[in-house]
Write a protein that holds these residues in place. Structure first.
Motif, PDB file in Angstrom:
ATOM      1  N   PRO A 207      34.827  44.472  43.553  1.00  0.00           N
ATOM      2  CA  PRO A 207      36.049  44.298  44.346  1.00  0.00           C
ATOM      3  C   PRO A 207      35.856  43.711  45.744  1.00  0.00           C
ATOM      4  O   PRO A 207      36.630  42.837  46.142  1.00  0.00           O
ATOM      5  CB  PRO A 207      36.630  45.713  44.408  1.00  0.00           C
ATOM      6  CG  PRO A 207      36.174  46.343  43.128  1.00  0.00           C
ATOM      7  CD  PRO A 207      34.787  45.781  42.916  1.00  0.00           C
TER       8      PRO A 207
ATOM      9  N   SER B  91      35.456  39.954  45.297  1.00  0.00           N
ATOM     10  CA  SER B  91      36.345  39.270  44.358  1.00  0.00           C
ATOM     11  C   SER B  91      37.163  38.141  44.965  1.00  0.00           C
ATOM     12  O   SER B  91      37.587  37.245  44.247  1.00  0.00           O
ATOM     13  CB  SER B  91      37.273  40.280  43.680  1.00  0.00           C
ATOM     14  OG  SER B  91      38.135  40.874  44.634  1.00  0.00           O
ATOM     15  N   THR B  92      37.375  38.150  46.269  1.00  0.00           N
ATOM     16  CA  THR B  92      38.173  37.089  46.893  1.00  0.00           C
ATOM     17  C   THR B  92      37.329  35.962  47.469  1.00  0.00           C
ATOM     18  O   THR B  92      37.872  35.002  48.005  1.00  0.00           O
ATOM     19  CB  THR B  92      39.055  37.669  48.022  1.00  0.00           C
ATOM     20  OG1 THR B  92      38.209  38.266  49.004  1.00  0.00           O
ATOM     21  CG2 THR B  92      40.025  38.712  47.477  1.00  0.00           C
ATOM     22  N   LEU B  93      36.029  36.058  47.348  1.00  0.00           N
ATOM     23  CA  LEU B  93      35.147  35.021  47.894  1.00  0.00           C
ATOM     24  C   LEU B  93      35.124  33.797  46.994  1.00  0.00           C
ATOM     25  O   LEU B  93      35.272  33.888  45.777  1.00  0.00           O
ATOM     26  CB  LEU B  93      33.730  35.562  48.055  1.00  0.00           C
ATOM     27  CG  LEU B  93      33.546  36.732  49.022  1.00  0.00           C
ATOM     28  CD1 LEU B  93      32.089  37.164  49.045  1.00  0.00           C
ATOM     29  CD2 LEU B  93      34.031  36.383  50.409  1.00  0.00           C
ATOM     30  N   SER B  94      34.909  32.649  47.614  1.00  0.00           N
ATOM     31  CA  SER B  94      34.774  31.409  46.847  1.00  0.00           C
ATOM     32  C   SER B  94      33.430  31.402  46.125  1.00  0.00           C
ATOM     33  O   SER B  94      32.532  32.178  46.456  1.00  0.00           O
ATOM     34  CB  SER B  94      34.853  30.201  47.783  1.00  0.00           C
ATOM     35  OG  SER B  94      33.693  30.140  48.603  1.00  0.00           O
ATOM     36  N   ARG B  95      33.292  30.494  45.193  1.00  0.00           N
ATOM     37  CA  ARG B  95      32.017  30.366  44.467  1.00  0.00           C
ATOM     38  C   ARG B  95      30.886  30.063  45.444  1.00  0.00           C
ATOM     39  O   ARG B  95      29.793  30.611  45.321  1.00  0.00           O
ATOM     40  CB  ARG B  95      32.127  29.285  43.390  1.00  0.00           C
ATOM     41  CG  ARG B  95      30.864  29.117  42.585  1.00  0.00           C
ATOM     42  CD  ARG B  95      31.111  28.288  41.346  1.00  0.00           C
ATOM     43  NE  ARG B  95      29.929  28.169  40.536  1.00  0.00           N
ATOM     44  CZ  ARG B  95      29.464  29.098  39.705  1.00  0.00           C
ATOM     45  NH1 ARG B  95      30.103  30.238  39.584  1.00  0.00           N
ATOM     46  NH2 ARG B  95      28.377  28.889  38.997  1.00  0.00           N
TER      47      ARG B  95
ATOM     48  N   SER C 253      31.322  38.524  41.386  1.00  0.00           N
ATOM     49  CA  SER C 253      32.766  38.335  41.515  1.00  0.00           C
ATOM     50  C   SER C 253      33.549  39.481  40.886  1.00  0.00           C
ATOM     51  O   SER C 253      34.726  39.662  41.181  1.00  0.00           O
ATOM     52  CB  SER C 253      33.190  37.004  40.891  1.00  0.00           C
ATOM     53  OG  SER C 253      32.969  37.015  39.498  1.00  0.00           O
ATOM     54  N   ARG C 254      32.904  40.282  40.052  1.00  0.00           N
ATOM     55  CA  ARG C 254      33.570  41.456  39.447  1.00  0.00           C
ATOM     56  C   ARG C 254      33.580  42.651  40.384  1.00  0.00           C
ATOM     57  O   ARG C 254      34.242  43.642  40.125  1.00  0.00           O
ATOM     58  CB  ARG C 254      32.884  41.846  38.138  1.00  0.00           C
ATOM     59  CG  ARG C 254      32.985  40.759  37.074  1.00  0.00           C
ATOM     60  CD  ARG C 254      32.386  41.206  35.781  1.00  0.00           C
ATOM     61  NE  ARG C 254      31.000  41.608  35.998  1.00  0.00           N
ATOM     62  CZ  ARG C 254      30.211  42.111  35.073  1.00  0.00           C
ATOM     63  NH1 ARG C 254      30.663  42.291  33.863  1.00  0.00           N
ATOM     64  NH2 ARG C 254      28.976  42.445  35.349  1.00  0.00           N
TER      65      ARG C 254
ATOM     66  N   GLU D 189      30.646  30.895  48.599  1.00  0.00           N
ATOM     67  CA  GLU D 189      30.326  32.106  49.358  1.00  0.00           C
ATOM     68  C   GLU D 189      29.522  33.084  48.517  1.00  0.00           C
ATOM     69  O   GLU D 189      28.571  33.701  48.997  1.00  0.00           O
ATOM     70  CB  GLU D 189      31.607  32.766  49.868  1.00  0.00           C
ATOM     71  CG  GLU D 189      32.305  31.953  50.937  1.00  0.00           C
ATOM     72  CD  GLU D 189      33.708  32.435  51.238  1.00  0.00           C
ATOM     73  OE1 GLU D 189      34.079  32.406  52.424  1.00  0.00           O
ATOM     74  OE2 GLU D 189      34.433  32.842  50.305  1.00  0.00           O
TER      75      GLU D 189
END
Length: 59
Positions: free
Chosen positions: A7, A10-14, A4-5, A16
């Motif tokens: 880029p 970073s916009t993906l759900s957990r 998730s860090r 995903e």
């Protein structure tokens, strides 16, 4: 999650992120190792993370 860090993730759900991570592997490289060469045909996405003095690659 470490991914998730990054880029592009970073916009993906957990959920995903879990799906992506479940299909990845990791490799360790030593200082001076060549990971790829310019012009080399790509078959893998390498995500390179420098963590303190360690280099991690998720493929």
């Amino acid at each position: 999650m470490c991914a998730s860090r990054i880029p592009i993730f970073s916009t993906l759900s957990r959920e995903e992120l879990v799906e992506i991570i479940s299909t990845t592997g990791s490799e360790k490289f030593s200082k001076g190792d060549t990971i790829c060469f310019e012009g080399m045909e790509a078959h893998t996405l390498y995500i390179i993370i420098l963590d303190k003095d360690k280099l991690k690659s998720y493929t």
